[in-house]
Enzyme design. Structure first.
Site, PDB file in Angstrom:
ATOM      1  N   ARG A  45       0.711  -1.301  -0.033  1.00  0.00           N
ATOM      2  CA  ARG A  45      -0.005  -0.115  -0.115  1.00  0.00           C
ATOM      3  C   ARG A  45       0.793   1.181  -0.052  1.00  0.00           C
ATOM      4  O   ARG A  45       0.500   2.222  -0.585  1.00  0.00           O
ATOM      5  CB  ARG A  45      -0.936  -0.116   1.141  1.00  0.00           C
ATOM      6  CG  ARG A  45      -1.764  -1.124   1.229  1.00  0.00           C
ATOM      7  CD  ARG A  45      -3.099  -0.813   2.296  1.00  0.00           C
ATOM      8  NE  ARG A  45      -2.703  -1.072   3.563  1.00  0.00           N
ATOM      9  CZ  ARG A  45      -2.714  -2.234   4.220  1.00  0.00           C
ATOM     10  NH1 ARG A  45      -3.012  -3.286   3.756  1.00  0.00           N
ATOM     11  NH2 ARG A  45      -2.284  -2.251   5.402  1.00  0.00           N
ATOM     12  N   LYS A 136     -12.350  14.711   5.103  1.00  0.00           N
ATOM     13  CA  LYS A 136     -13.386  14.250   4.099  1.00  0.00           C
ATOM     14  C   LYS A 136     -14.031  13.281   5.082  1.00  0.00           C
ATOM     15  O   LYS A 136     -13.786  12.438   5.524  1.00  0.00           O
ATOM     16  CB  LYS A 136     -12.672  13.322   3.050  1.00  0.00           C
ATOM     17  CG  LYS A 136     -13.981  13.028   2.015  1.00  0.00           C
ATOM     18  CD  LYS A 136     -13.447  11.939   1.005  1.00  0.00           C
ATOM     19  CE  LYS A 136     -13.694  10.542   1.184  1.00  0.00           C
ATOM     20  NZ  LYS A 136     -13.430   9.593   0.244  1.00  0.00           N
ATOM     21  N   GLU A 177     -19.006  15.672   1.586  1.00  0.00           N
ATOM     22  CA  GLU A 177     -19.356  14.657   0.375  1.00  0.00           C
ATOM     23  C   GLU A 177     -20.750  14.043   0.733  1.00  0.00           C
ATOM     24  O   GLU A 177     -20.821  12.641   1.229  1.00  0.00           O
ATOM     25  CB  GLU A 177     -18.204  13.903   0.244  1.00  0.00           C
ATOM     26  CG  GLU A 177     -18.307  12.713  -1.141  1.00  0.00           C
ATOM     27  CD  GLU A 177     -17.369  11.740  -1.253  1.00  0.00           C
ATOM     28  OE1 GLU A 177     -16.288  11.601  -0.342  1.00  0.00           O
ATOM     29  OE2 GLU A 177     -17.144  11.007  -2.214  1.00  0.00           O
ATOM     30  N   LYS A 222     -18.322  18.248  -2.000  1.00  0.00           N
ATOM     31  CA  LYS A 222     -17.632  17.027  -3.092  1.00  0.00           C
ATOM     32  C   LYS A 222     -19.181  16.350  -3.255  1.00  0.00           C
ATOM     33  O   LYS A 222     -19.451  15.237  -2.777  1.00  0.00           O
ATOM     34  CB  LYS A 222     -16.748  15.889  -2.564  1.00  0.00           C
ATOM     35  CG  LYS A 222     -16.300  14.837  -3.245  1.00  0.00           C
ATOM     36  CD  LYS A 222     -15.071  14.292  -2.943  1.00  0.00           C
ATOM     37  CE  LYS A 222     -14.640  13.092  -3.558  1.00  0.00           C
ATOM     38  NZ  LYS A 222     -13.353  12.384  -3.410  1.00  0.00           N
TER      39      LYS A 222
HETATM   40  P1  13P Z   1     -13.982   8.144  -6.705  1.00  0.00           P
HETATM   41  O1  13P Z   1     -13.528   9.141  -7.581  1.00  0.00           O
HETATM   42  O2  13P Z   1     -13.330   6.651  -7.125  1.00  0.00           O
HETATM   43  O3  13P Z   1     -15.483   7.834  -6.816  1.00  0.00           O
HETATM   44  O4  13P Z   1     -13.691   8.261  -5.322  1.00  0.00           O
HETATM   45  C1  13P Z   1     -13.745   9.568  -4.690  1.00  0.00           C
HETATM   46  C2  13P Z   1     -13.938   9.426  -3.328  1.00  0.00           C
HETATM   47  O5  13P Z   1     -13.183  10.114  -2.619  1.00  0.00           O
HETATM   48  C3  13P Z   1     -15.059   8.869  -2.814  1.00  0.00           C
HETATM   49  O6  13P Z   1     -15.160   9.052  -1.340  1.00  0.00           O
END
Ligand code: 13P
Length: 341
Positions: A45, A136, A177, A222
């Site tokens: 990772r 996030k 998000e 987001k």
């Molecule tokens: P994706 O762009 O692969 O959807 O991932 C963005 C992300 O941070 C989802 O939480």
């Protein structure tokens, strides 16, 4: 770099740049690595993510920030340099995924609630000490003819708002998000159903953010794009761009400095084309950019295949997608640029 969260939010969405979402949870990164037959060990990772973060020119030119999983925030590169220092040296801001994942919402078949609020204030203080300047939290909204329920949307919006207020209090910019799933089951919904649900979700989220006294000037939204379900894809690039911008204009206050989309299962090129088409529409009150995971990383992962001798190829693939999306964030991408590479 200023410590004011308003300034950090503006830096995250500056023109020509966007965010690399490299915060896959342990379960998700395992799936990604296993897709190229690489076991998900801590070292693998690390090596994979170090490859991305050391793509220095791409990081300098087009990546404003990187979202990390907690393990990566404290990890060191092969030569002992903290990965956070490599990110900062490339002029990008380290960020941290702080939610603990989406769990089944009781009494709501098929819907989820994101957990992670307990002790979040303490964790945010530790993450700030470790160099994180934004965070996030992802809420997941199922979509079908009958879903989402208003109560599931409200529960997720309330959690997002409390998270965002805690972040701002800790000197950390929240990425908010709320993801209306494109690739969840059954995935046969139309773009117009997605528009209706996304509008409802964003209205609920901004209502809760106001109740929680979150400063709109110091956050980044987001969202998903407004798009057909993955089993019903037919809208054109222009239709996705137009319907997405219409929903955002109807719901996102102008005080928000920027919107950074998730890619959500779109192909690399679709995610880029959609973003570019939106920016080409012009007359937008906020900056529109990317915060892609899969759409920035898929090609690099394939090129790398877990082999040291492929690191340069993996970095070329990542640099290319980063450049294409940097152009898209200015409405300046064209399909020809893909072939040229
Ligand atoms: P994706 O762009 O692969 O959807 O991932 C963005 C992300 O941070 C989802 O939480």
């Amino acid at each position: 770099m200023s410590d004011r969260i308003e300034d950090i939010a503006v830096a995250m969405v500056q023109p020509g740049q966007g965010i690399l979402a490299a915060d896959e949870s342990t379960g998700t990164i395992k799936k990604r690595l296993e897709s190229i037959h690489v076991p998900s060990t801590e070292l693998n990772r690390r090596d994979y993510r170090e490859m991305l973060f050391r793509t220095t020119d791409a990081m300098k030119d087009t990546i404003s920030g990187v979202i990390l999983f907690e393990e990566t925030l404290y990890q060191k590169a092969a030569d002992g340099t903290p990965l956070v220092d490599i990110i900062r040296a490339a002029g990008a801001i380290p960020g941290i995924k702080v939610d603990k994942g989406a769990k089944p919402l009781p009494m709501h078949e098929g819907e989820k609630i994101t957990e992670g609020l307990d002790s979040l204030a303490e964790r945010l203080s530790d993450y700030h000490d470790a160099g994180a300047r934004f965070a996030k939290w992802r809420g997941v909204i199922s979509i079908s003819r009958d879903l989402p329920t208003p109560s599931a949307v409200r529960a997720n919006a309330t959690a997002l708002a409390r998270y965002a207020a805690l972040c701002q209090q800790a000197g950390i910019v929240p990425i908010v998000e709320p993801e209306v799933l494109m690739d969840g089951a059954p995935g046969d919904h139309s773009i117009d159903r997605c528009a209706e649900v996304t509008e409802f979700v964003l209205n609920t989220v901004f209502d809760e953010l106001a109740e929680a006294r979150v400063k709109l000037e110091a956050m980044v939204l987001k969202p998903n794009m407004v798009i057909d379900g993955k089993n019903a894809r037919k809208a054109s690039v222009d239709e996705v761009a137009e319907k997405t911008v219409n929903v955002l204009k109807a719901t996102v206050p102008n005080a928000v400095p920027g919107i950074a989309f998730l890619s959500g299962g779109q192909s690399d090129e679709e995610a880029t084309a959609h973003l570019s088409a939106m920016n080409a529409l012009g007359d937008l009150p906020w900056s529109l950019t990317f915060s892609y995971g899969r759409a920035l990383q898929a090609a690099a992962l394939q090129a790398w295949q877990g082999k040291r001798e492929n690191v340069a190829a993996g970095q070329r693939a990542f640099a290319h997608r980063a450049k294409m999306n940097g152009l898209a964030s200015q409405g300046a991408w064209a399909k020809d640029f893909e072939q040229a590479a």
